[in-house]
Design a protein around this motif. Structure first.
Motif, mmCIF file in Angstrom:
data_model
loop_
_atom_site.group_PDB
_atom_site.id
_atom_site.type_symbol
_atom_site.label_atom_id
_atom_site.label_comp_id
_atom_site.label_asym_id
_atom_site.label_seq_id
_atom_site.Cartn_x
_atom_site.Cartn_y
_atom_site.Cartn_z
ATOM 1 N N THR A 39 4.160 3.453 0.618
ATOM 2 C CA THR A 39 3.789 4.189 1.840
ATOM 3 C C THR A 39 2.380 3.826 2.275
ATOM 4 O O THR A 39 2.107 3.626 3.467
ATOM 5 N N LEU A 40 1.464 3.726 1.294
ATOM 6 C CA LEU A 40 0.080 3.377 1.604
ATOM 7 C C LEU A 40 -0.009 1.983 2.232
ATOM 8 O O LEU A 40 -0.726 1.776 3.218
ATOM 9 N N LEU A 41 0.733 1.022 1.680
ATOM 10 C CA LEU A 41 0.701 -0.345 2.219
ATOM 11 C C LEU A 41 1.256 -0.391 3.634
ATOM 12 O O LEU A 41 0.712 -1.069 4.513
ATOM 13 N N SER A 42 2.344 0.324 3.869
ATOM 14 C CA SER A 42 2.944 0.358 5.201
ATOM 15 C C SER A 42 1.982 0.967 6.211
ATOM 16 O O SER A 42 1.791 0.443 7.313
ATOM 17 N N ALA A 43 1.354 2.075 5.855
ATOM 18 C CA ALA A 43 0.393 2.717 6.752
ATOM 19 C C ALA A 43 -0.827 1.832 6.978
ATOM 20 O O ALA A 43 -1.378 1.778 8.083
ATOM 21 N N ASN A 44 -1.250 1.131 5.930
ATOM 22 C CA ASN A 44 -2.390 0.222 6.053
ATOM 23 C C ASN A 44 -2.100 -0.873 7.085
ATOM 24 O O ASN A 44 -2.940 -1.193 7.938
ATOM 25 N N SER A 45 -0.888 -1.430 7.025
ATOM 26 C CA SER A 45 -0.524 -2.490 7.966
ATOM 27 C C SER A 45 -0.549 -1.974 9.405
ATOM 28 O O SER A 45 -1.080 -2.630 10.302
#
Length: 913
Positions: A39-45
């Motif tokens: 979730t963190l990686l997706s939001a970061n992108s």
């Protein structure tokens, strides 16, 4: 929770007898942590994508309005909050201060978005006798100019009164209309033409159906009654827009608002609402957006003026906008009211009057087949002109000199060249109706070559003539527009061809390469907007619509008034970028203020003392902190965790990868009783807890990861291309100026490369050399369930070379069917809706490109070397098991790998850049 989890893990691997139920709980707990990480990686992108859009907008790369500003800023806020929440789920209560820092930054962004508007209160109506330029904020620039001119020049204006900005706010804000309008526009976001028309129509219906406040009704009726006493009960009135900001330099709003002519006294209230409602038309919204003006700051003041029973009227420019150095005054005129000149519905008479007053007037008679006059029953009517007068000049030499003197006097008064609307009544009195700043061309175009996209085509001149209203040239498909309903079909880059230069066509100018019309002149509304936008335009080109119907691609030479068939080399001028004209505008300033709390990155060194929640000053800082701490937490503890945690990939290569299994992506170790991988369609069995952090590549059963790995390992890397001297110096210069390239300090280039996998899903985050890529894929059982995407950025060379590499890679991906967006050195590509087998071939290509584009940016300064690099990539892609999506898969027995479904060790012993 995290401490308890780690104590359980240590007891599990510290020699104590494990509890199967507790082991299962540990695996599930860590799987939850992996999902937080995903979730963190997706939001970061998504957050970084929104920040890139904001930077592009501030740099003039795109046009934008407040819906764009709010959407991108809100996206940044939402996604960064998701990152903070995901990090808290991954590391419970360890970084709670981040929520406090986020709330502080959020409040600053929201404050920047609350653009200050002038909400001062004043009188509801002002008579012209009291109006000066100092009242512009209350009466609008158009009416303020008239009041100032009448008080300081020997000229006559119609008189009358103005319904003020305070009255507008009393009507719109006091009734709640303003909040509802803002809600509808904000909910609509960025609209296409059809959506804009639907939203605007609904807003106009709200305005027209609303009741005017009683104090405004009382003030309005009192002013109208005074005009009736002075001029009689049958007086015709002009109800004219005078929006705050209208007629400003570079933002004339020419033809974008409403003027109602010949209004009888009892119709003023309805005409007032009609003019106010014109603030919300698709053309007006687009024009405000194109000039960076805030919708919430738009206030419609309305002038109510006695009509002039004009015998003749028109427009004068105190300087020639295409040749300011000449000093000539340009006058265009027609019989009757000036409406037929400003709307471009006929070919007016043209007069060129020297500024030195030597009395020589150049006259070019037009074709004035009709004229606009006052109708006895109210309103105006278009009536035919007798044949003998239609082509006879409507002004005498003396009248043209008087009009020129008025224009020059207004230029001296206001200090800038003026665009003047005027009329001469039946008794010969010259009346000033309007004056605004005149936009001049910044430079006269010099001959230059067009960038020809294909072979140069020879062709004949299809038509010539008319007048240049905006110089330069362009080529594109000729598109004849005969009705407003056909506007949606107009192609971007097309040549707009119409009978008359009607003001509503301004909505299409941002998409038009050039404009050609059969009627109109330099002084019309559309001509003004075309010059403001730098769109080449020829008006008054007789029979143009007939001659260009079905002509295909044509080249418009507006400077020399010619239209060629095909593509030709012609004089042109450079048009500014789509967002350049917004620089310094109200919308640009709002975005700039909000971006100051979103975009800057202050946290560069993860080992520095200030790399902490308290050190986060912007949303970008928070993303950097969240990403770094999440990676550290997940991977630095990897060797202590059970299956499903981070595992170092053992592949026989020197590439370092870590794998995080979300479930079903890794097979159990091979034993005498169990195969290394499950049969197709079966779920991977739950493995026991491992005794090592290493993971053999053969145990990977994640389908998209296996496809990526084939692309990364099937074709040996040929090594970096030999850089030229400038490319090498570029790398040295970047290394000296970019702290991320300093080997002596911790940096973002030292982050781990890892796969986040399940059976059908893979997310690869990798660093090779100095470029970073993210590849994400879902490989389902049907096209509807499958997709692949890639985000690629960075390099060690200068920004221009990195950008060229990104464009080169983008071209290769487009050939494979990817949709591609390239911004500077950042590439985003996505493909979906293809068969799973085809998608596997595309994933092989993405894996190949992620490795084999290393260091190519160093040679991107040389077109020949760039071509060689592209050819090198295409050769490698064609050699992949699946042909890289560019060719048919290799046949059995070919030189490709024998097992196209299994990872290989073809890169053993090689080093990475």
């Amino acid at each position: 929770m995290a401490r308890v989890l780690m104590e359980l893990v240590r007891s599990l691997f510290g020699g104590a007898q494990g509890d199967p139920e507790r082991d299962r709980e540990l695996v599930l707990a860590h799987r939850d942590r992996c999902l937080h990480f995903k979730t963190l990686l997706s939001a970061n992108s998504r957050a970084l994508s929104a920040m890139t859009d904001i930077e592009d907008a501030l740099d003039g790369e795109r046009s934008f309005g407040m819906p764009f500003v709010r959407e991108r800023c809100t996206t940044s806020l939402v996604e960064v909050h998701r990152m903070v929440a995901a990090l808290d789920g991954l590391t419970p209560d360890r970084y709670r201060e981040l929520f406090t820092r986020y709330d502080l930054v959020r409040s600053r962004v929201e404050k920047a978005l609350e653009a200050a508007s002038d909400r001062s209160t004043g009188p509801l109506c002002l008579p012209f006798s009291k109006i000066r330029m100092s009242h512009a904020a209350e009466v609008g620039g158009k009416m303020a100019v008239l009041g100032e001119a009448e008080s300081r020049l020997p000229c006559r204006t119609p008189g009358g009164f103005v319904v003020t900005a305070s009255a507008f706010r009393r009507f719109v804000d006091g009734s709640g209309l303003g909040a509802e309008i803002a809600r509808r526009i904000q909910a609509a976001g960025e609209m296409d033409a059809e959506e804009s028309e639907i939203v605007c129509r609904g807003i106009r219906e709200l305005i027209l159906g609303a009741e005017l406040p009683q104090p405004l009704l009382t003030a309005l009726r009192a002013q109208v009654d005074a005009l009736v006493v002075r001029f009689g009960p049958g007086v015709g009135l002009a109800v004219r827009s005078s929006a705050v900001g209208e007629d400003a330099a570079g933002a004339s709003f020419a033809g974008q608002f409403r003027t109602v002519l010949g209004v009888l006294p009892d119709g003023v209230e309805g005409a007032y609402k009609d003019v106010v409602a014109a603030l919300w038309t698709p053309a007006a919204l687009a024009y405000r957006a194109g000039r960076g003006l805030l919708d919430q700051d738009a206030a419609m003041c309305v002038g109510v003026l006695p009509m002039i029973d004009a015998a003749k009227g028109g427009v004068a420019y105190s300087k020639d906008p295409l040749d300011p150095a000449s000093g000539d005054v340009l006058v265009e005129a027609a019989w009757g009211l000036p409406a037929s000149v400003v709307d471009g519905s006929l070919e007016p008479d043209r007069f060129r009057v020297p500024r030195n007053g030597d009395g020589v007037v150049e006259v070019s008679p037009g074709r004035k087949g009709h004229m606009v006059v006052l109708a006895p029953e109210g309103g105006v009517a278009r009536v035919p002109v007798e044949t003998g007068r239609a082509e006879q000049p409507c002004l005498t030499k003396g009248e043209s000199l008087r009009v020129a003197e008025l224009a020059m006097g207004l230029e001296r008064l206001f200090g800038v060249p003026q665009d003047v609307e005027w009329a001469i009544d039946a008794s010969g009195v010259l009346v000033l109706l309007q004056s605004r700043s005149l936009g001049l061309m910044e430079s006269v175009p010099e001959p230059a070559l067009l960038d020809v996209l294909g072979p140069r085509e020879e062709g004949e001149v299809l038509c010539r003539g008319g007048v240049t209203v905006s110089p330069g040239g362009a080529y594109g498909p000729a598109h004849v527009l005969r009705s407003e309903a056909e506007a949606d079909d107009f192609p971007t880059g097309g040549v707009l061809v119409a009978v008359a230069p009607e003001p509503h066509l301004a909505l299409l100018l941002p998409r038009a390469g050039a404009v050609v019309t059969e009627r109109g002149g330099r002084t019309g509304h559309l001509a003004t907007v075309a010059r403001e936008m730098g769109v080449p335009a020829i008006f008054g080109l007789r029979d143009a619509a007939t001659q260009l119907q079905g002509a295909g691609v044509v080249t418009v030479d507006a400077t020399n008034c010619r239209v060629w068939r095909g593509v030709h080399d012609i004089p042109r001028i450079e048009r500014r970028g789509p967002g350049e004209r917004l620089r310094g505008s109200p919308v640009w300033r709002v975005l700039k203020q909000a971006a100051a709390h979103i975009v800057p990155l202050n946290l560069l060194d993860p080992d520095a003392r200030e790399f902490s929640p308290e050190g986060c000053k912007t949303l970008h800082d928070i993303t950097r902190f969240c990403h770094e701490q999440a990676v550290r937490d997940l991977f630095e503890s990897g060797s202590d965790l059970p299956v499903g945690a981070s595992r170092r990939l053992v592949s026989g290569t020197r590439m370092q990868f870590w794998v995080v299994d979300l479930g079903g992506g890794i097979a159990a170790p091979a034993t005498a009783d169990a195969p290394a991988a499950p049969d197709e369609g079966q779920a991977a069995p739950a493995p026991p807890a491992p005794t090592t952090a290493d993971l053999d590549v053969e145990r990977i059963v994640c389908r998209p990861m296996r496809a990526l790995w084939r692309g990364m390992t099937s074709v040996p890397w040929e090594g970096p291309p030999a850089p030229d001297a400038r490319g090498f110096l570029s790398v040295i210069a970047q290394a000296a100026s970019n702290p991320d390239l300093d080997p002596a300090r911790a940096s973002s280039f030292q982050e781990r490369s890892f796969f986040l996998i399940s059976k059908d899903f893979c997310s690869l985050h990798s660093r090779f050399g100095f470029h970073f890529s993210i590849i994400e894929a879902l490989l389902g059982d049907s096209p509807a369930e499958s997709y692949a995407s890639m985000r690629f950025k960075g390099g060690a060379a200068d920004p221009e070379r990195r950008a060229r590499r990104a464009h080169m890679v983008g071209e290769v991906l487009r050939d494979m069917g990817f949709s591609v967006d390239v911004r500077r050195d950042a590439l985003t590509a996505r493909i979906e809706g293809v068969e799973p087998a085809e998608l596997e071939a595309r994933l092989e290509a993405l894996g190949f490109l992620s490795l084999h584009t290393r260091q190519m940016d160093m040679v991107m300064g040389d077109p020949v070397r760039t071509g060689e690099c592209r050819a090198r990539l295409l050769r490698g892609l064609a050699a992949l098991p699946g042909g890289g999506g560019l060719a048919a898969p290799a046949a059995p027995g070919s030189s490709g790998p024998q097992d196209a479904s299994a990872p290989t060790d073809a890169t053993a012993g090689r080093t990475t850049a």
